[in-house]
Design a protein around this motif. Structure first.
Motif, PDB file in Angstrom:
ATOM      1  N   PRO A 133      47.092  31.879  -9.740  1.00  0.00           N
ATOM      2  CA  PRO A 133      47.075  31.590  -8.296  1.00  0.00           C
ATOM      3  C   PRO A 133      46.282  32.636  -7.501  1.00  0.00           C
ATOM      4  CG  PRO A 133      49.264  32.272  -9.040  1.00  0.00           C
ATOM      5  CD  PRO A 133      48.453  32.035 -10.266  1.00  0.00           C
ATOM      6  N   MET A 134      46.042  33.768  -8.112  1.00  0.00           N
ATOM      7  CA  MET A 134      45.193  34.780  -7.478  1.00  0.00           C
ATOM      8  C   MET A 134      44.118  35.166  -8.486  1.00  0.00           C
ATOM      9  SD  MET A 134      46.244  38.619  -6.444  1.00  0.00           S
ATOM     10  CE  MET A 134      45.801  39.304  -8.035  1.00  0.00           C
ATOM     11  N   PHE A 135      42.906  35.335  -8.012  1.00  0.00           N
ATOM     12  CA  PHE A 135      41.828  35.768  -8.893  1.00  0.00           C
ATOM     13  C   PHE A 135      40.818  36.526  -8.047  1.00  0.00           C
ATOM     14  CE2 PHE A 135      38.968  32.297  -7.564  1.00  0.00           C
ATOM     15  CZ  PHE A 135      39.892  31.434  -7.006  1.00  0.00           C
ATOM     16  N   HIS A 136      39.760  37.002  -8.663  1.00  0.00           N
ATOM     17  CA  HIS A 136      38.780  37.807  -7.927  1.00  0.00           C
ATOM     18  C   HIS A 136      37.413  37.142  -7.954  1.00  0.00           C
ATOM     19  CE1 HIS A 136      41.947  40.675  -8.903  1.00  0.00           C
ATOM     20  NE2 HIS A 136      41.558  41.351  -7.855  1.00  0.00           N
ATOM     21  N   GLN A 137      36.767  37.188  -6.806  1.00  0.00           N
ATOM     22  CA  GLN A 137      35.419  36.637  -6.711  1.00  0.00           C
ATOM     23  C   GLN A 137      34.498  37.679  -6.126  1.00  0.00           C
ATOM     24  OE1 GLN A 137      34.945  33.180  -4.259  1.00  0.00           O
ATOM     25  NE2 GLN A 137      35.202  31.780  -5.968  1.00  0.00           N
ATOM     26  N   VAL A 138      33.223  37.565  -6.448  1.00  0.00           N
ATOM     27  CA  VAL A 138      32.247  38.351  -5.699  1.00  0.00           C
ATOM     28  C   VAL A 138      31.206  37.376  -5.179  1.00  0.00           C
ATOM     29  CG1 VAL A 138      30.880  38.970  -7.749  1.00  0.00           C
ATOM     30  CG2 VAL A 138      30.686  40.329  -5.666  1.00  0.00           C
ATOM     31  N   GLU A 139      30.919  37.555  -3.917  1.00  0.00           N
ATOM     32  CA  GLU A 139      29.980  36.690  -3.224  1.00  0.00           C
ATOM     33  C   GLU A 139      28.771  37.559  -2.877  1.00  0.00           C
ATOM     34  OE1 GLU A 139      31.388  33.723  -2.147  1.00  0.00           O
ATOM     35  OE2 GLU A 139      30.025  33.023  -0.595  1.00  0.00           O
ATOM     36  N   GLY A 140      27.605  36.974  -2.832  1.00  0.00           N
ATOM     37  CA  GLY A 140      26.430  37.729  -2.387  1.00  0.00           C
ATOM     38  C   GLY A 140      25.752  36.992  -1.262  1.00  0.00           C
ATOM     39  N   LEU A 141      25.155  37.713  -0.341  1.00  0.00           N
ATOM     40  CA  LEU A 141      24.472  37.075   0.790  1.00  0.00           C
ATOM     41  C   LEU A 141      23.217  37.858   1.130  1.00  0.00           C
ATOM     42  CD1 LEU A 141      24.576  34.967   3.198  1.00  0.00           C
ATOM     43  CD2 LEU A 141      25.667  36.787   4.506  1.00  0.00           C
ATOM     44  N   VAL A 142      22.109  37.126   1.259  1.00  0.00           N
ATOM     45  CA  VAL A 142      20.854  37.718   1.726  1.00  0.00           C
ATOM     46  C   VAL A 142      20.363  36.863   2.883  1.00  0.00           C
ATOM     47  CG1 VAL A 142      18.421  38.105   1.146  1.00  0.00           C
ATOM     48  CG2 VAL A 142      20.199  38.699  -0.504  1.00  0.00           C
ATOM     49  N   ILE A 143      20.157  37.477   4.027  1.00  0.00           N
ATOM     50  CA  ILE A 143      19.601  36.746   5.174  1.00  0.00           C
ATOM     51  C   ILE A 143      18.441  37.565   5.732  1.00  0.00           C
ATOM     52  CG2 ILE A 143      20.010  35.951   7.547  1.00  0.00           C
ATOM     53  CD1 ILE A 143      21.463  34.164   5.673  1.00  0.00           C
ATOM     54  N   ASP A 144      17.286  36.932   5.831  1.00  0.00           N
ATOM     55  CA  ASP A 144      16.136  37.553   6.482  1.00  0.00           C
ATOM     56  C   ASP A 144      15.200  36.419   6.873  1.00  0.00           C
ATOM     57  OD1 ASP A 144      14.833  36.791   4.108  1.00  0.00           O
ATOM     58  OD2 ASP A 144      15.227  38.739   3.176  1.00  0.00           O
ATOM     59  N   LYS A 145      13.906  36.712   6.962  1.00  0.00           N
ATOM     60  CA  LYS A 145      13.009  35.635   7.397  1.00  0.00           C
ATOM     61  C   LYS A 145      12.208  35.046   6.239  1.00  0.00           C
ATOM     62  CE  LYS A 145      12.580  37.287  12.112  1.00  0.00           C
ATOM     63  NZ  LYS A 145      11.721  37.939  13.108  1.00  0.00           N
ATOM     64  N   THR A 146      12.377  35.564   5.036  1.00  0.00           N
ATOM     65  CA  THR A 146      11.499  35.113   3.961  1.00  0.00           C
ATOM     66  C   THR A 146      12.197  34.765   2.643  1.00  0.00           C
ATOM     67  OG1 THR A 146      11.186  37.394   3.266  1.00  0.00           O
ATOM     68  CG2 THR A 146       9.529  36.489   4.778  1.00  0.00           C
ATOM     69  N   SER A 147      13.408  35.211   2.434  1.00  0.00           N
ATOM     70  CA  SER A 147      13.982  35.086   1.082  1.00  0.00           C
ATOM     71  C   SER A 147      14.215  33.628   0.697  1.00  0.00           C
ATOM     72  CB  SER A 147      15.295  35.863   0.998  1.00  0.00           C
ATOM     73  OG  SER A 147      14.992  37.235   0.980  1.00  0.00           O
ATOM     74  N   HIS A 148      13.745  33.257  -0.469  1.00  0.00           N
ATOM     75  CA  HIS A 148      13.844  31.873  -0.906  1.00  0.00           C
ATOM     76  C   HIS A 148      14.392  31.798  -2.334  1.00  0.00           C
ATOM     77  CE1 HIS A 148      10.277  32.875  -3.077  1.00  0.00           C
ATOM     78  NE2 HIS A 148       9.491  32.895  -2.013  1.00  0.00           N
ATOM     79  N   ILE A 149      14.357  30.592  -2.878  1.00  0.00           N
ATOM     80  CA  ILE A 149      14.986  30.378  -4.186  1.00  0.00           C
ATOM     81  C   ILE A 149      14.288  31.190  -5.282  1.00  0.00           C
ATOM     82  CG2 ILE A 149      15.395  28.606  -5.955  1.00  0.00           C
ATOM     83  CD1 ILE A 149      16.146  26.737  -3.625  1.00  0.00           C
ATOM     84  N   GLY A 150      12.974  31.413  -5.120  1.00  0.00           N
ATOM     85  CA  GLY A 150      12.270  32.273  -6.082  1.00  0.00           C
ATOM     86  C   GLY A 150      12.893  33.657  -6.125  1.00  0.00           C
ATOM     87  N   ASN A 151      13.233  34.208  -4.956  1.00  0.00           N
ATOM     88  CA  ASN A 151      13.890  35.522  -4.889  1.00  0.00           C
ATOM     89  C   ASN A 151      15.312  35.458  -5.436  1.00  0.00           C
ATOM     90  OD1 ASN A 151      12.359  35.558  -1.737  1.00  0.00           O
ATOM     91  ND2 ASN A 151      11.662  36.824  -3.438  1.00  0.00           N
ATOM     92  N   LEU A 152      15.985  34.351  -5.099  1.00  0.00           N
ATOM     93  CA  LEU A 152      17.345  34.162  -5.598  1.00  0.00           C
ATOM     94  C   LEU A 152      17.353  34.187  -7.126  1.00  0.00           C
ATOM     95  CD1 LEU A 152      20.346  33.236  -5.451  1.00  0.00           C
ATOM     96  CD2 LEU A 152      19.529  30.916  -5.150  1.00  0.00           C
ATOM     97  N   ARG A 153      16.402  33.477  -7.703  1.00  0.00           N
ATOM     98  CA  ARG A 153      16.338  33.456  -9.172  1.00  0.00           C
ATOM     99  C   ARG A 153      16.133  34.865  -9.705  1.00  0.00           C
ATOM    100  NH1 ARG A 153      12.589  29.214 -12.072  1.00  0.00           N
ATOM    101  NH2 ARG A 153      13.629  30.242 -13.809  1.00  0.00           N
ATOM    102  N   TRP A 154      15.259  35.625  -9.052  1.00  0.00           N
ATOM    103  CA  TRP A 154      14.988  36.988  -9.521  1.00  0.00           C
ATOM    104  C   TRP A 154      16.267  37.838  -9.459  1.00  0.00           C
ATOM    105  CZ3 TRP A 154      15.136  41.858  -7.134  1.00  0.00           C
ATOM    106  CH2 TRP A 154      14.591  42.907  -7.897  1.00  0.00           C
ATOM    107  N   VAL A 155      16.940  37.778  -8.300  1.00  0.00           N
ATOM    108  CA  VAL A 155      18.139  38.609  -8.113  1.00  0.00           C
ATOM    109  C   VAL A 155      19.185  38.282  -9.185  1.00  0.00           C
ATOM    110  CG1 VAL A 155      20.140  38.989  -6.601  1.00  0.00           C
ATOM    111  CG2 VAL A 155      17.835  39.026  -5.640  1.00  0.00           C
TER     112      VAL A 155
END
Lengths: 807, 375
Positions: free
Chosen positions: B226-248
């Motif tokens: 009923p309890m577990f741990h997650q990690v979320e990531g967030l990048v917001i700017d004017k250029t980051s796209h799926i190509g960058n997401l794949r790299w990260v």
């Protein structure tokens, strides 16, 4: 969503291999969860002829067959099937073959003294049906020696895919085929159902929607069509096979047709026995007290939020979820009414969840069924009923609003590059979207895209980008490093975050094991540890032990001590760094570091030691842990106040509170209250601390990172000892403080090296011995000067504590 | 005094030195010979009564004897001291095999979840991320609505939410079902300061944060607690796209599993708060009953990700035609299980000391990029 490749190929013209199809499904977003390859499991079975069947000499029910397998000499097979006879064609399994329906691998054997070199198989043994009456009997012209799967055209590969909640259009095989066609591995077969002419006049049963002027009725569109003089029957083989291939049980033609349309087109519909209907057939909200006896043999309580299908006699079914038994089609049904409606997904989801009904219809309606399929669904069902059951169709009655509003998205082509980094030409975009059923017009930088009626999930530019990217393939998106940010790299962790990390490391370094316990505990425990507020109680806890947000980390640690003791580990040192909850707001959530030591689990480890003997834990063990924790967090415990204010869980005489003034409470430490130990069924001693990591003041930012300059004295320091007798209740700390203050510039350290109580110091008294360190600064001290410092220490201690120097 | 007298004395003293076996006795010999009243001293005293010629002959002889005896005594002294030390050392023998009580640093342990959070943090800190945090008790607004979950949408049902009793206004809080509400807290500027110092304040883009924390769903079996741990990531700017997401994510998975060239697979999927959405699989080998990450031909789903949905950006007060970025989320406990081979998730939260000691990490095994993520 289950389907077979064969079924898929009725809608998709493709030369792609099964592997390609499976891979493509996953890569366009229809994740394949399971593949079952029937052909593979039946590959070894061949067609053979029984050239001779004789009674087994030693068994009444067995025969000894000579079987011509088409290869070499006939082989001897012992067979128990009553229908085995000379001259029959059947399905043969050689030794070494795995029999899926019986789950064993065939071996050469002796059966009652007769050799057996294989087996003639029943349908059940091949998992073709439940039939185990006898072995499979094939026509005489079946090709001897050929693979049975080739002859019987068994190429059944069953695929189960996970449908995300936004893809209602892929809850039918046709929709899946459309998606696959868009990816370029085949062409969608255009299989429109021509409208079926009415030959029996109007549908005479009136159809109505009873939602008054409601803006968003749960059923805005309803079609009904009567078909008269049909003859319900068992479905033809192709239909039975289709349903069986995905694990559905054929029932009768009418029921099977509705199931087929549900899976083929993602279009659930219902067939009523028209002769069982009375008055009007209508959709309306339920009434409290109404009940439905449903097709799953359960009875459901209807309420005002449910959308029901009813006639004048009452509720007939839960619209879009499940039908009722009272008007269901049976084998003797002769007049039917096909109901095909559109139900609002939210209402379906709500009702389905509330009543706990999971059906194929609910699964589709709550994911949005294409409203344009109301009409085509009726036509397809009518066509199939006429084909299989005969009869005459009436005109379709359709009431309610049609969904006419068309969604147009103005789409800048550059959006694809902006969001994905992919470079794609307009021509390719056009091909993909058109295959998916979108309309694209214009050829400039911004094009207009019309969204088909089955894709309610596509509403904005980003949705179009997803459509294109998923069909092109995410693996085609070029990988690009994330550029470095300019400037000095900022710290990843805030000071508060770093404290928690340091707290964990220092406590582990002192031999404690880090535990992670649930954030919720029982109501009783919560109350016992100062919590239990109603606002922190879960409305839907999974058990009574997990109902309240914890006000302290100790209840779970103590419970863990009990569990470990029951497993034979009574001496544990354990801590947790985690959140506690004082209110349901962010400011009420604090991160605590709390620890316990039980039994003999002192810093030297939880063992009897040949050097140190056995020492049970006491308050000073846990105080040392707490001091070490404070130390790494930058708080000198000797600079904090330690007051005799025990925590609610603590022994009143063996516990304290650490604070920086009365408003900043840093934590508590002490021995667990004996009553609490008893209530929890625990063996003492158990000592504990809890520290509020969020209460520690932030360390001041310094202007410079350089440390203060160090001045070392060449003069030798010297030590002097004093012993004082004072009242037992006076805190020893006050002696240290008084002695230090006696000469702040020369006394650098004060250390207590002995404390004892006993008759010779007097009742209610104790003796405390201190050692002071004197560090001369500019010159060596004379005896007189040292004497003067000693006298001032004695005087200061006496003044502060009433302590008298022991002679 | 005759030569023979001298010789007799010499022999006598030398014999005594040789026969003395302890330092006290040797000192007595020294006093008898060289002390004020010693035999050699007495001979030296006779020199005064001699004629000059006699003295010329006797003087060097007696003095020679004196020096010789002094040397012999010194040598014997050194010898006896050495013997004494040897004797003492022979008696001073310890059983050095006696075991020590264990060092606290070897008995204390860090929970695998804490360790894995530190590992994840080390990797992302190198890419310019910081850590953001929000409370476990959330509002429906932040857990669902601001993340583009339509009311009554099936996606909400999939979340098995824990609710609190409604307050007097009928509003009910909940336990966050994912760490995604922290995304909104980081992006959305409000007039109010965060209530507590640890709650991350909203930032202006560029934003690069990871958000580890506890999450809750009312579900319980071998693979769900009923309890577990997650990690979320967030990048917001004017250029980051799926190509960058794949790299990260590819960099992250390589670093985390410590397998160079680990294969990853991005599949389109659906989450209400991202568009386009994807799930990521890593290469694995299931043959032989044991899961091995980073080898073989099989795939294992490991995380979800996508471009932040324009509605989420808009609701956070930013213009989705100007700002863009991506988000990703994964289960920390699951990552720990895959990397370190624990079989049962429930044991993570059972506080069994045997488990904590076996799967826990040494306190000074601090994951860093310079020292290595894991030892």
């Amino acid at each position: 969503m289950k389907f077979t490749i064969n079924w898929l190929k009725t809608h998709l013209d493709t030369k792609a291999s099964n592997e390609e199809i499976i891979e493509t499904l996953t890569m366009i977003g229809l994740e394949v969860e399971e593949v079952e390859d029937q052909a593979k499991s039946l590959e070894q079975f061949t067609i053979a002829k029984v050239v001779e069947a004789k009674k087994h000499p030693n068994a009444d029910k067995l025969q000894v067959l000579m079987v011509d397998t088409g290869k070499g000499e006939p082989v001897k097979v012992v067979c128990g099937a009553p229908n085995a006879k000379t001259g029959m064609m059947g399905v043969f399994a050689a030794t070494g073959a795995y029999i899926p329906g019986a789950d064993f691998t065939l071996k050469k054997g002796m059966i009652r003294g007769e050799e057996s070199n294989g087996m003639m198989c029943s349908e059940k043994e091949l998992l073709l049906s439940d039939n185990h009456e006898g072995i499979i009997e094939l026509p005489n012209d079946a090709p001897l020696g050929a693979k049975y799967i080739d002859y019987a055209k068994i190429d059944g590969v069953t695929i189960d895919i996970a449908i995300t909640p936004n893809r209602g259009d892929c809850t039918g095989v046709y929709g899946i085929a459309r998606d696959l066609a868009a990816s370029g591995i085949g062409n969608l077969k255009d299989t429109p159902v021509a409208p079926i002419k009415a030959t029996a006049g109007k549908t005479t049963i009136p159809i109505e929607l009873h939602f008054e002027d409601e803006k968003n009725p749960p059923c805005p569109l309803f079609a009904g069509r009567m078909i008269k003089n049909i003859k319900n029957c068992t479905s033809p083989d192709w239909l039975q096979d289709r349903l069986r291939s995905i694990g559905l049980r054929p029932i009768n033609a009418l029921v099977d047709i509705t199931n087929f349309v549900t899976y083929d087109r993602g279009r659930p519909l219902h067939v009523f026995d028209a002769d069982k209907l009375s008055g009007t057939l209508h959709a309306r909200y339920g009434n409290k007290g109404e009940k439905l006896s449903a097709l799953d043999n359960k009875t459901y309580e209807i309420d005002e939020d449910c959308c029901v299908i009813a006639d004048d006699s009452g509720v007939l079914g839960l619209g879009g979820i499940i039908g009722g038994t009272s008007t269901s089609s049976e084998l003797n049904t002769t007049n039917v009414l096909v109901e095909c409606a559109w139900f609002e997904p939210k209402n379906i989801a709500k009702t389905g969840r509330k009543l706990g009904i999971i059906t194929d219809a609910r699964y589709r309606f709550e994911r949005y069924v294409d409203p344009s399929s109301v009409q085509s669904g009726v036509e397809l069902a009518t066509k199939l009923i006429l084909e299989i059951c005969g009869g005459e169709a009436c005109e379709t009655t359709i009431i309610g609003e049609k969904f006419s509003e068309e969604k147009i998205i103005n789409f800048p082509i550059s959006e694809i590059k902006r969001l994905t980094g992919l470079n794609i030409q307009l021509a390719e975009i056009k091909v993909i979207l058109t295959r998916l059923g979108f309309w694209l017009s214009g050829s400039g930088d911004i094009v207009k895209i019309a969204v088909p009626s089955w894709r309610p999930d596509v509403t904005i530019k980003a949705d179009i980008v997803e459509e294109i990217m998923r069909i092109v393939g995410v693996d085609k998106v070029p990988v690009e490093p994330l550029p470095s940010l300019s400037g000095v790299a900022s710290k990843m962790l805030t000071n508060i975050q770093n404290r928690r990390r340091m707290a964990r490391r220092v406590l582990a370094a002192r031999g404690l094991n880090e535990a992670m316990n649930y954030s919720f505990i029982s109501k009783e425990e919560a109350i016992r540890f100062g919590g239990g507020d109603k606002s922190l109680r879960l409305a839907n806890a999974i058990s009574q032990d997990m109902s309240d947000m914890r006000p302290s980390l100790l209840p779970a640690l103590l419970a863990a001590a009990g569990r470990n003791a029951n497993r034979g580990f009574a001496d544990i040192a354990m801590f947790e760094v985690g959140q506690i909850f004082l209110t349901d707001e962010a400011k009420g959530q604090h991160t605590y570091a709390s620890a316990i030591r039980t039994g003999i689990a002192n810093i030297n480890g939880a063992t009897r030691d040949w050097r140190n003997g056995v020492k049970k834990v006491d308050v000073f063990d846990i105080k040392a842990d707490m001091a070490a924790l404070f130390d790494v967090l930058g708080q000198d415990i000797s600079k904090a106040q330690i007051v005799a204010e025990p925590a609610i869980w603590a022994h009143p005489g063996r516990a304290g509170r650490v604070q920086l003034g009365p408003k900043i409470i840093l934590g508590w430490f002490g021995e667990i209250h004996p009553e609490l130990l008893q209530d929890l069924g625990l063996q003492g001693p158990i000592v504990a601390f809890e520290v509020d990591l969020d209460a520690l003041p932030a360390q001041r930012k310094k202007a410079t990172k350089s440390k203060p300059s160090l001045i070392l004295s060449d003069l030798m320091s010297l030590k002097r000892d004093f012993a004082f007798v004072l009242d037992k209740d006076i805190a020893a700390m006050s002696i240290i403080k008084a002695a230090k203050n006696a000469n702040k510039s020369l006394i650098t350290e004060v250390n207590i090296f002995d404390v004892f109580e006993g008759e010779h110091v007097g009742a209610g008294k104790k003796s405390v011995a201190i050692e002071i360190t004197i560090q001369p600064k500019v010159k060596t001290l004379t005896d007189e000067e040292i004497e003067a410092i000693s006298s001032s220490v004695i005087g200061a201690v006496q003044k502060a504590t009433g302590g008298i120097l022991r002679s | 005094m005759s030569n023979s007298e001298l010789e007799i004395l010499q022999e006598e003293i030398i014999a005594k030195i040789k026969n003395t076996n302890d330092l006290v006795g040797l000192d007595e010999v020294r006093v008898q010979a060289l002390g004020k009243k010693g035999s050699i001293s007495a001979m030296l005293a006779t020199l005064g009564k001699m004629s000059q010629d006699e003295r010329k002959i006797a003087g060097p002889k007696i003095n020679g004897l004196k020096n010789e005896i002094a040397k012999l005594i010194e040598a014997r002294n050194v010898e006896l001291k050495k013997q004494a030390l040897e004797k003492r050392l022979k008696s001073e023998k310890l059983d050095i095999s006696l075991p020590l009580s264990p060092a606290p640093t070897s008995t204390g342990t860090i929970h695998p979840v804490s360790q894995v959070i530190d590992e994840i943090s080390a990797i992302f800190s190198d890419m310019g991320f910081s850590i953001a945090e929000g409370p476990d008790i959330e509002t429906d607004e932040l857990n669902f609505t601001a993340l583009n979950f339509p009311p009554d949408h099936p996606a909400r049902e999939m979340h098995d939410t824990f609710f609190f009793e409604p307050d007097e206004n009928g509003e009910r809080k909940l336990l966050r079902t994912h760490t995604s509400p922290v995304q909104v807290r980081v992006m959305k500027k409000t007039n109010e300061k965060p209530q507590a110092a640890w709650v991350t304040e909203p930032k202006d883009p560029p934003i690069r944060v990871i958000m580890p924390g506890r999450t809750y769903r009312c579900d319980s079996d071998q693979t769900h607690t009923p309890m577990f741990h997650q990690v979320e990531g967030l990048v917001i700017d004017k250029t980051s796209h799926i190509g960058n997401l794949r790299w990260v994510l590819e960099e992250f998975l390589k670093s985390f599993f410590e397998v160079d060239g680990i294969k990853t697979r991005f599949r389109p999927s659906f989450f209400p708060f991202t568009e386009p959405s994807m799930e990521v699989d890593v290469q694995c080998d299931r043959s032989g009953g044991e899961m091995k990450i980073g080898q073989g031909e099989d795939w294992l789903e490991i995380l979800g990700c996508g471009m932040v949905h324009p509605n989420v950006i808009k609701m956070a007060g930013l213009d989705p035609d100007v700002y863009q970025g991506f988000a990703f989320g994964m289960g920390i406990d699951r990552l720990a299980m895959l990397k370190y081979g624990m079989a049962d998730l429930r044991a993570f939260f059972d506080a069994d000391v045997r488990w904590l000691k076996h799967y826990g990490f040494r306190p000074l095994d601090m994951p860093t990029l310079f020292g290595g993520l894991s030892s």
